[in-house]
Design an enzyme around this catalytic site. Structure first.
Site, PDB file in Angstrom:
ATOM      1  CG  ASP A  14      30.513 -18.448  47.004  1.00 56.93           C
ATOM      2  OD1 ASP A  14      32.033 -18.930  46.353  1.00 56.93           O
ATOM      3  OD2 ASP A  14      29.928 -19.456  46.581  1.00 56.93           O
TER       4      ASP A  14
ATOM      5  CD  GLU B 174      30.345 -24.319  53.480  1.00 58.29           C
ATOM      6  OE1 GLU B 174      30.219 -24.690  52.457  1.00 58.29           O
ATOM      7  OE2 GLU B 174      32.177 -23.560  53.922  1.00 58.29           O
TER       8      GLU B 174
ATOM      9  CG  ASP C 125      34.037 -24.654  46.508  1.00 62.98           C
ATOM     10  OD1 ASP C 125      33.561 -24.763  47.396  1.00 62.98           O
ATOM     11  OD2 ASP C 125      33.812 -24.649  44.971  1.00 62.98           O
TER      12      ASP C 125
END
Length: 823
Positions: free
Chosen positions: A475, A395, A392
């Site tokens: 998300d 970036e 996860d």
């Protein structure tokens, strides 16, 4: 004026201090490199690790241009400006640069920040995980570099796709612009492909932009050491992708279970809860292959990102993973590149000087740091029996995830790239995930050949596919508009040669929080927000969102997800298990169950199509325009796609039954329009009814139906016997379904389902061939073998023709046989 400087394996042209190098990698791929005032760099690409050797070309000097030619490609270099034009073997113009030249380099200096190890660290927490910043640093000169701009003149009739997945919902990129940097909902790949059967790969890693609008048609890169790119040509979209993979590397096989159903949420709290969920799926006889442990596997009070299990909530990790395996389920665990709170993993990396400047994010650009990070993950998780990684926040310097008002696009670009350039080289802002994935893949490959690497990661880059990665769209919110936008964005990602993509089915955020611009779902009833950080037990009040409007959206999203490369439900606010949407005998539950089971019925088709990704650089998720480039009406289609070589999927993206707050919708049509591309007859997947291509029809789409069509001549291998996980019944019968109307072939692939033995040839292929005129199916002799091969299997051959369904059953033992139907 450009003059010929040398003609060897590469052809080099000079114009003052500028040098232009044209080098054929194959007869159909050309590499172009431009520098100014300095020699060309030795090859040190992160994207193209081992370029193939150059091939020879002929050079013809004409009055206005140099003409370089191979058997497949002709390149014109204008003497006056160095503008390049590309033609295929039939002398058809593919694409060209503007007459003024089209390749621009602007000198600039690269400055880097140097941080003291004793600098003050400001640690914090956002909705998107832990963050750490160091304000004080010294700024020092690093090197001279360039800004670069590469211009194009596109043909009016071509469509363009690529550059990864973003938020806007663009399909065809003609007339559009893209800002190419990594962010929660941006997964960038510096590659695009055209309906004119060429692709362009930029070998650069900085902030970039693409424009095909009023500002021009070009790609701009903020920092390059030289302008370096590849033009890849072929006679089809698949041929172009093969060329891309020749440069960037092959895609390894994912384990077969990765193509089953994955159940996830934010978040399961302890081992007992996760085992209870799997057992409940088994009790209900709903298939499930993977359950996911989101953030916070690590001990309470021990910082963020420690790669080990909490001994309170997961007291016996080997027993926990063994119990899951006994149930036929696999475990995916979330890991993060940032570590805070003086946790043991953070301390080790700091002591070995393997952190970036914020002293919390490990330096994935360092081979030593990648090896250390892997050893931590191996000790704490992989050696405990986990099966898959969820990398996860890859970036790691995303910085716009706060505030009630969404920043303007240019402001978001500045916020996110500004934060990233504090700790990363400006020329490598977008490459963190690529190197992070490399470390996980190479570490696990060193540890074992028995388990294939699977890495679900939020960011991407060109070449990342070679490390066993799946990228998801970030998300996103639970709205119908988000569902609509997801379809073309997934397509733009998958055409870049990065074949595995997914979404949070149902959207990550269900509810609407007016204080946060990104938490903008449409449904509130039953939502509970994020799981408490210190929770030891699941929240008994988390019984799912109760809004029937959300149930309808979730069901339609799951129908779409059943035809994605990876089929995965995930999100916050409310649990997503099937029993949160009613019970057996109610419409939403029954439809969800039907499509999870359908996914497993399709597994022989899906796994065989995935094998072609590895063996032949096929693409699972395909825009219609690239499969039917001669049909211009496909260029604007954004809500249909091909899933593998046979299925055309047409998701339902409008509510028909309920709005928010369970408000009934009256009078909505239970259908959707579907465009059937010209050049073939299309058969309804469900009924077999045939429709002529080149027209739009109205397809029935009640809650239980997503319209799906297949070309006439399709051979579709299915596994109709119910299974609870992918390898529960390895010798189950196959249904070989034939949609009559044209000739067809299909290569049925089988292997052990896991391990890398297939790399040494441990797999089999069975060629299925349908001849329409004679109405005969030939099941070819099995080619290849592997130790766990099912040598004898029942094949139920089903012919759908003229409104009739005819079945013949045969026993296949590996020798060729023919099944004939009455003519």
């Amino acid at each position: 004026m450009y003059t010929l400087e040398s003609h060897g394996p590469a052809v080099i042209f000079a114009c003052g201090e500028r040098r232009l190098r044209v080098q054929f990698v194959t007869s159909a791929i050309v590499r172009v490199t431009v520098t100014e005032g300095r020699p060309f760099k030795p090859h040190t690409s992160l994207i193209v690790e081992t370029p193939p050797p150059a091939v020879a070309c002929t050079l013809e000097e004409q009055p206005e241009a140099f003409v370089l030619r191979t058997a497949a490609l002709r390149v014109h270099v204008a003497r006056a400006t160095g503008a390049l034009s590309y033609f295929d073997a039939a002398d058809r113009l593919l694409v060209r640069e503007p007459e003024r030249g089209g390749k621009w380099l602007t000198p600039r200096d690269v400055i880097r920040n140097v941080y003291r190890k004793d600098a003050a660290i400001a640690a914090g927490q956002s909705i998107d995980g832990a963050r750490a910043n160091v304000e004080e640093c010294d700024r020092v000169f690093d090197r001279h570099a360039f800004e670069a701009k590469l211009e194009f003149v596109f043909s009016p009739d071509e469509a363009l796709f690529g550059f990864g997945s973003h938020e806007e919902g663009y399909g065809n990129l003609r007339g559009k612009a893209r800002e190419l940097y990594q962010q929660n909902m941006k997964a960038v790949v510096p590659y695009f492909v055209s309906t004119r059967n060429y692709g362009v790969l930029l070998d650069a890693y900085s902030l970039m932009t693409f424009h095909d609008d009023a500002f021009g048609s070009y790609v701009w890169a903020e920092v390059v050491d030289e302008l370096d790119y590849y033009v890849i040509t072929g006679d089809s979209f698949d041929a172009v992708t093969r060329g891309c993979h020749l440069l960037t590397g092959p895609t390894p096989m994912l384990p077969k279970w990765a193509f089953g159903y994955t159940q996830s949420k934010e978040r399961y709290v302890n081992a007992r809860e996760m085992l209870d969920v799997v057992r409940e799926y088994r009790r209900r006889r709903i298939p499930l292959d993977v359950i996911v442990l989101d953030w916070k596997s690590w001990p309470n009070g021990n910082g963020w990102g420690q790669k080990s299990f909490d001994p309170v909530r997961f007291p016996d990790p080997p027993a926990f993973t063994a119990a899951l395996h006994d149930l036929g389920a696999r475990l995916m665990v979330s890991i993060w590149p940032i570590m805070t709170g003086d946790c043991p993993n953070q301390r080790e990396l700091l002591e070995r000087d393997l952190m970036l400047g914020n002293q919390a994010t490990y330096n994935a650009f360092s081979p030593e740091a990648r090896a250390c990070y892997w050893e931590q993950a191996n000790r704490g998780l992989f050696a405990q029996g986990i099966d898959a990684w969820w990398c996860d926040c890859t970036e790691p310097f995303e910085a716009d995830w706060s505030g009630a008002v969404k920043p303007e696009p240019h402001h978001r670009l500045a916020i996110n790239t500004g934060q990233a350039r504090r700790y990363l080289d400006e020329g490598c802002l977008s490459a963190y995930s690529l190197l992070h994935s490399k470390g996980i893949y190479e570490g696990q490959r060193r540890a074992t050949a028995a388990k294939r690497v699977i890495n679900l990661t939020r960011s991407s880059y060109a070449g990342q596919h070679r490390y066993g990665t799946i990228t998801w769209s970030g998300d996103i919110c639970a709205t119908w508009e988000t569902l609509r936008r997801s379809i073309p964005e997934g397509l733009n990602f998958c055409v870049t040669g990065e074949p595995y993509w997914s979404v949070d089915i149902g959207g990550f955020f269900i509810n609407h929080d007016p204080k946060l611009w990104f938490w903008r779902g449409d449904y509130a009833d039953g939502c509970r927000g994020l799981t408490e950080m210190t929770a030891l037990e699941p929240d008994p009040k988390d019984t799912g969102c109760q809004d029937r409007g959300y149930w309808e959206l979730y069901t339609r999203w799951l129908q779409y997800g059943a035809f994605l490369p990876i089929f995965r439900s995930h999100g916050t606010d409310a649990a997503r298990e099937i029993w949160r949407f009613g019970e057996a005998g109610t419409p939403f539950y029954d439809t969800i169950a039907e499509y999870i089971r359908l996914r497993y019925e399709l597994l022989p088709y899906i796994y065989s199509a995935a094998a072609q990704v590895t063996l032949a650089s096929a693409t699972l998720m395909r825009p219609l325009a690239l499969d039917f480039p001669a049909d211009p009406r496909t260029h604007a289609v954004t809500d249909q796609f091909r899933f593998g070589p046979s299925l055309m999927v047409c998701p339902v993206t409008q509510p028909m039954y309920f709005g928010p707050n369970s408000t009934p919708i009256e009078g909505a049509a239970k259908s959707r329009s579907v465009y059937l591309p010209a050049g073939t007859t299309w058969c309804d997947f469900w009924t077999g009814a045939a429709h002529k291509g080149g027209r739009t029809i109205e397809a029935a789409a009640p809650l239980e139906t997503i319209p799906v069509f297949v070309p006439a001549g399709t051979i579709l291998p299915l596994s109709p016997e119910p299974q609870q996980y992918t390898d529960e019944k390895p010798d189950a019968p196959y249904e070989i379904r034939i949609y009559a109307g044209a000739n067809g072939t299909f290569d049925l692939y089988e292997d052990a389902g896991d391990s890398y033995a297939y790399e040494q040839g441990a797999y089999s292929l069975i060629r299925l061939t349908w001849k329409q005129r004679s109405r005969r199916l030939t099941i070819g002799a099995r080619q290849g073998t592997f130790p766990t091969q099912v040598t004898t299997r029942e094949y139920r051959v089903v012919l759908l023709a003229d409104g009739q369904r005819t079945t013949k059953t045969v026993t296949y033992t590996g020798a060729a046989l023919t099944v004939a139907f009455q003519t």
